[in-house]
Design an enzyme around this catalytic site. Structure first.
Site, PDB file in Angstrom:
ATOM      1  N   SER A 246       0.693  -1.010   0.049  1.00  0.00           N
ATOM      2  CA  SER A 246       0.407   0.493   0.216  1.00  0.00           C
ATOM      3  C   SER A 246       1.281   1.248   0.055  1.00  0.00           C
ATOM      4  O   SER A 246       1.867   0.827   0.588  1.00  0.00           O
ATOM      5  CB  SER A 246      -0.885  -0.259   1.295  1.00  0.00           C
ATOM      6  OG  SER A 246      -0.177   0.223   2.397  1.00  0.00           O
ATOM      7  N   LYS A 247       0.267   2.431  -0.003  1.00  0.00           N
ATOM      8  CA  LYS A 247       0.749   3.918  -0.359  1.00  0.00           C
ATOM      9  C   LYS A 247       2.117   4.073   1.337  1.00  0.00           C
ATOM     10  O   LYS A 247       3.426   4.685   0.445  1.00  0.00           O
ATOM     11  CB  LYS A 247       0.339   4.935  -0.317  1.00  0.00           C
ATOM     12  CG  LYS A 247      -1.463   4.972  -0.700  1.00  0.00           C
ATOM     13  CD  LYS A 247      -2.477   4.664  -0.797  1.00  0.00           C
ATOM     14  CE  LYS A 247      -3.152   2.966  -1.118  1.00  0.00           C
ATOM     15  NZ  LYS A 247      -3.620   2.026  -0.809  1.00  0.00           N
ATOM     16  N   ARG A 248       1.906   2.915   2.078  1.00  0.00           N
ATOM     17  CA  ARG A 248       3.117   3.743   3.001  1.00  0.00           C
ATOM     18  C   ARG A 248       3.762   2.124   2.749  1.00  0.00           C
ATOM     19  O   ARG A 248       5.259   3.179   3.299  1.00  0.00           O
ATOM     20  CB  ARG A 248       2.168   3.642   4.594  1.00  0.00           C
ATOM     21  CG  ARG A 248       1.855   1.881   4.353  1.00  0.00           C
ATOM     22  CD  ARG A 248       1.132   1.228   6.266  1.00  0.00           C
ATOM     23  NE  ARG A 248       0.279   0.519   5.712  1.00  0.00           N
ATOM     24  CZ  ARG A 248       1.473  -1.047   6.866  1.00  0.00           C
ATOM     25  NH1 ARG A 248       2.357  -0.924   6.762  1.00  0.00           N
ATOM     26  NH2 ARG A 248       1.030  -2.039   6.325  1.00  0.00           N
ATOM     27  N   HIS A 249       3.587   1.988   1.709  1.00  0.00           N
ATOM     28  CA  HIS A 249       5.303   1.160   1.486  1.00  0.00           C
ATOM     29  C   HIS A 249       5.956   2.181   0.392  1.00  0.00           C
ATOM     30  O   HIS A 249       6.548   1.292   0.252  1.00  0.00           O
ATOM     31  CB  HIS A 249       5.453  -0.393   0.831  1.00  0.00           C
ATOM     32  CG  HIS A 249       4.417  -1.416   2.090  1.00  0.00           C
ATOM     33  ND1 HIS A 249       2.956  -1.819   1.593  1.00  0.00           N
ATOM     34  CD2 HIS A 249       4.870  -1.451   2.749  1.00  0.00           C
ATOM     35  CE1 HIS A 249       2.933  -2.059   2.892  1.00  0.00           C
ATOM     36  NE2 HIS A 249       3.963  -2.659   3.523  1.00  0.00           N
ATOM     37  N   GLY A 250       4.890   3.152   0.321  1.00  0.00           N
ATOM     38  CA  GLY A 250       5.534   3.740  -1.257  1.00  0.00           C
ATOM     39  C   GLY A 250       4.827   3.531  -2.535  1.00  0.00           C
ATOM     40  O   GLY A 250       4.081   3.736  -2.082  1.00  0.00           O
TER      41      GLY A 250
END
Length: 491
Positions: A246-250
């Site tokens: 998800s976005k929090r992984h980049g």
RNA sequence: GGCGCUAUCGUCUAGGGGUUAGGACGUCAGAUUCUCAAUCUGAAAACCCGGGUUCGAUUCCCGGUAGCGCUACCA
């Protein structure tokens, strides 16, 4: 080869094309190409609140950029609402579905209560046994109804998944799911089944997050007395922490990787290998070879972590093996995107020089962004000096004198070629009693601002004599003027 | 919680009843060299645990554990 195999890729425009979605699209595409079938593109935009038209455009662009051309579509679910309503009505008439007047709020309350009592919850069937008279009454009261599918009370539904094999679910674990919302919009289940049926889809290839949905959909095909497609579910793509990517992984969208200077061929190759291995031991696999050997049965059953390092490696491999003729336009695009137009403004950098420069640099590029970025000094005189490089290679007080002298001799070097420039430099080094490496490294910093660059004499040729001489002189000036106040300390 | 699925180096994976468990990325060391990249050589690194079946299980079966997914009038 032509076959009647038909697959589809069906993104919903609630976000950009995610790398997971891209891989699903790729596998569908590879499967279709391998079998001589067709891939249909369908946009699942039935969620009016979350769907955005501009996202559809972005998804289409990403697919095209990846080279995954679809054969039919895009077909928009939002344009087929009548069809879904008709299907829901058919199911209702056949007794396989029924109107449900429970409101989302009521259901939410019941669900919360069950949860707090730690009881498993599924729809309790309040509206299942309503008589026609009850329904008339409720409708007369102005109550809106959703339509639910009537799941059989007993029995099991099974299917043979091409990648996961035999899957079995007990009907008692399934609830009467909603087909049509009370606002008349179909849910995912209705839309998928109706469309896959109408589009004569033979193989449904999608993410493993849909495995649990499959029995519900099979039940619908059966209620409709329609043939069931073949299913193939794909393992999910995870972040480094093994959580769903998800976005929090980049960066998770295809567009983001494009913006980072990744080549589509590299991303495709990388994605293809996430869950599937072509025959042979090679990792760099041409698209034609992938099509030839693609096999859904060989797809892995376990989720895969998206490894940025490996993508970076693969991208540099593709960058390196790209013919300069094809790399050149991409680099020009990057340069003008960074405001560097087409190289030096003085016209010194001819098309041929630019080609040579790119050729020299391409073997050490990790992404397209390196050209306007790390390689900036090759395209403009407006570049910065890396403090670390300055500290390391300009610390000797004699450097200024050496560079000045080198400038003078380079100005007079004939011919100004690889052998000539090297001879000039080594001769000077010998005369001054310094190691050639010292002079070479100092000159590299003077010419590129960096401690890291291609071979010095290659750099000189690509920069041209005038630029070499002036940069060496400027570096010497810079060194002299900063002596005693700190440059040598790296700040 | 319920249901489903999965489980080989840090990561992507090959393999499969008897193998020195193979490759790739990454890491480390060395060679080369004007730096870096590339290249070459080498190294460390894995069959989740417990039972069973079997002459023999990493491989087959069962259980456990862990992870993931679904559990919406999202898709």
């Amino acid at each position: 080869m032509v076959s009647d195999i038909r697959v589809r890729f069906a993104p919903s425009p609630t976000g950009y094309l995610h790398v997971g979605g891209a891989r699903t699209a790729l596998y569908n595409w590879l499967f279709a190409r391998h079998a001589g079938g067709l891939m249909i593109l369908r946009i699942e935009d039935t969620d009016v609140d979350r769907s955005k038209p501009e996202l559809t455009t972005a998804i289409l662009e990403s697919l095209e950029w990846l080279g995954l051309k679809w054969d039919e579509g895009p077909i928009y679910q939002s344009e087929r609402l009548d069809r879904y309503r008709a299907m829901a009505l058919n199911l209702e008439r056949a007794g396989r579905a029924y109107p449900c007047f429970c409101t989302p709020a009521e259901l939410q309350t019941k669900r919360a209560k069950a949860e707090s009592e730690r009881r498993p919850w599924k729809y309790d069937g309040t509206c299942r046994a309503l008589t026609e008279a009850d329904r008339e009454r409720l409708r007369a009261e102005g109550k809106l109804a959703a339509v639910r599918f009537r799941v059989p009370d007993s029995g099991v539904t099974t299917f043979e998944d091409i990648v996961f094999g035999h899957i079995e679910v007990d009907h008692r674990d399934l609830e009467d799911f909603v087909l049509l919302r009370s606002d008349g919009h179909p849910t995912y289940h209705l839309g998928v089944v109706a469309d896959d049926l109408d589009l004569r889809i033979t193989h449904v290839i999608r993410g493993a997050d849909h495995i649990s949905n499959t029995p519900k959909q099979i039940l619908m095909y059966q209620a409709l007395e329609a043939p069931t497609p073949i299913f193939a579910h794909l393992p999910l793509i995870l972040g480094p922490d093994k959580q769903r990517l998800s976005k929090r992984h980049g960066a998770t969208s295809v567009g983001a990787y494009r913006e980072q200077g990744v080549l589509p061929e590299a991303l495709v190759n990388f994605l293809a290998l996430l869950g599937w291995t072509p025959r042979g031991q090679k990792e760099i696999v041409a698209i034609e070879e992938m099509i030839r050997s693609f096999d859904l049965a060989a797809v892995s059953k376990s989720n895969a972590v998206f490894d940025l390092e490996k993508l970076a490696w693969m991208n540099s491999e593709y960058l390196r093996s790209l013919p300069v003729e094809r790399l050149l336009p991409l680099v020009k695009q990057e340069l003008s995107g960074a405001g560097l137009a087409m190289g030096f403004k003085d016209g010194e950098q001819t098309e041929e020089k630019l080609r040579q420069t790119v050729f020299l640099l391409q073997s050490r590029a990790r992404t397209l962004k390196d050209f306007p970025g790390a390689f900036r000094a090759f395209f403009t005189d407006d570049f910065a000096f890396d403090p670390e490089a300055v500290k390391k290679y300009w610390k000797d007080a004699a450097v200024a004198i050496l560079l000045d002298e080198l400038a003078g001799r380079m100005a007079a070097t004939e011919p100004f070629d690889l052998a000539g420039t090297e001879r000039t430099l080594r001769t000077l080094a010998e005369e001054k009693g310094v190691k050639a490496g010292v002079l070479i490294n100092a000159a590299r910093v003077a010419l590129t601002g960096q401690g890291v660059a291609p071979g010095l004499f290659d750099v000189m040729l690509v920069l041209g004599r005038n630029r070499v001489v002036s940069r060496l002189r400027q570096a010497a000036d810079r060194l002299r003027s900063s002596e005693g106040h700190g440059l040598s300390q790296g700040n």
